[in-house]
Design a protein around this motif. Sequence first.
Motif, short mmCIF file in Angstrom:
data_model
loop_
_atom_site.label_atom_id
_atom_site.label_comp_id
_atom_site.label_asym_id
_atom_site.label_seq_id
_atom_site.Cartn_x
_atom_site.Cartn_y
_atom_site.Cartn_z
N PHE A 1 0.81 -1.23 0.00
CA PHE A 1 0.00 0.00 0.00
C PHE A 1 0.84 1.28 0.00
CE2 PHE A 1 -2.66 -3.31 1.90
CZ PHE A 1 -3.74 -3.28 1.03
N HIS B 1 -1.22 -9.34 -1.11
CA HIS B 1 -0.68 -8.65 0.07
C HIS B 1 -0.42 -9.69 1.14
CE1 HIS B 1 -0.02 -5.67 3.19
NE2 HIS B 1 -0.88 -6.33 3.94
N TYR C 1 0.24 -10.32 5.02
CA TYR C 1 0.06 -9.63 6.30
C TYR C 1 0.59 -10.48 7.46
CZ TYR C 1 -4.01 -12.67 7.22
OH TYR C 1 -4.81 -13.75 7.44
N VAL D 1 -7.16 -5.05 6.24
CA VAL D 1 -6.56 -5.08 4.90
C VAL D 1 -7.63 -4.91 3.83
CG1 VAL D 1 -5.22 -6.43 3.27
CG2 VAL D 1 -4.63 -6.49 5.69
N ARG E 1 -10.35 -3.21 4.09
CA ARG E 1 -10.70 -1.79 4.07
C ARG E 1 -9.66 -0.99 3.29
NH1 ARG E 1 -12.45 -2.40 9.55
NH2 ARG E 1 -10.48 -1.55 10.33
N LYS E 2 -8.39 -1.37 3.45
CA LYS E 2 -7.32 -0.70 2.70
C LYS E 2 -7.49 -0.92 1.20
CE LYS E 2 -3.59 -0.59 6.14
NZ LYS E 2 -2.20 -1.01 6.43
N ASP F 1 -10.43 1.18 -0.06
CA ASP F 1 -10.03 2.59 -0.18
C ASP F 1 -9.12 2.80 -1.39
OD1 ASP F 1 -9.73 5.35 0.93
OD2 ASP F 1 -7.64 4.72 1.13
N LEU F 2 -8.23 1.84 -1.61
CA LEU F 2 -7.33 1.91 -2.76
C LEU F 2 -8.11 1.91 -4.06
CD1 LEU F 2 -4.34 1.70 -3.81
CD2 LEU F 2 -4.66 -0.77 -3.80
#
Length: 292
Positions: A154, A180, A182, A205, A207-208, A211-212
């Motif tokens: 990110f 990704h 984690y 993740v 949510r990330k 948003d991305l």
Amino acid sequence: MITIDAMMVCLDLSDIDEKLVAFSRSICERLEVRKVYFVHNIKLYELADDFREMIGDLDLGKEVEGNIADIVAEQFGNITDHEILVSEEPNTEVILADIVKRYGIKLTLLGKKMGDKSTGALGTKLLRILPCSVLVFPETASFNIRKVLVPIDFSDTSLHAVRLSKELSDQLGLELEIMHVYRLPTQFFPLISEEEAVRKAVEVVKRKFADLQKRHREMADIPYTLVRAANRSIAERIALHLEKGHHDLLVLGLKGNNPLPSLSLGSVPTEVYNSDIDVPLWLVYSEEAIRK
């Protein structure tokens, strides 16, 4: 459209050279590459005295250039404008970095021997010092690229890698996947259960990613996979996912704009490079990341 104004192909006069030159042709057939420089540096000080005596007044540079010209004629042909550069300097990394700056090289193609055949020391040095993106071609890799994997954290660095991979995939009709890796905050065990920690981590993740995708609409249709590191390193998880997914190209973003070049590569790209993955590895800098 991806356009490469100048590409450098580093040759070492070993068996991998023919594959590397052939792969450079494959790149030129798929992308717009305006000029290719085939380069080799002769370290004269490494030659044994008896060999120096044997060659006498022979112009070794001319001989090496002729050898490379034969390989280029056979494996590359005249698909695009190209030039052969042979130098005789004590420090290969420095002369190659100078060529990158002098000729405006945007991409360097570097061969990689597998297993015990090479320590990878020179390759690692080049990755740290060359002010351009690098495409590493293992000797066991295939020219046929259909699936691309882009691991992200990110950061702006990894987002640049995604954008380039998306453009490449759209241009060539490739299949693209983001992943990704984690880790769980193990310092909180046993205050919370591992199952709850996994659920929370996945929520964060996801949510990330949401948003991305909102901020970068071009990434909205790219499938992504979440992988837990567990008892393995991020690089090991990337390598396992590459094999499991039968990907043909790995793209990683590199950090730049650092006054200490040895700190700009990053631990994950270094570990991935030093592992025996058998697919091409594209290590990309954004234009903004490279110091001019």
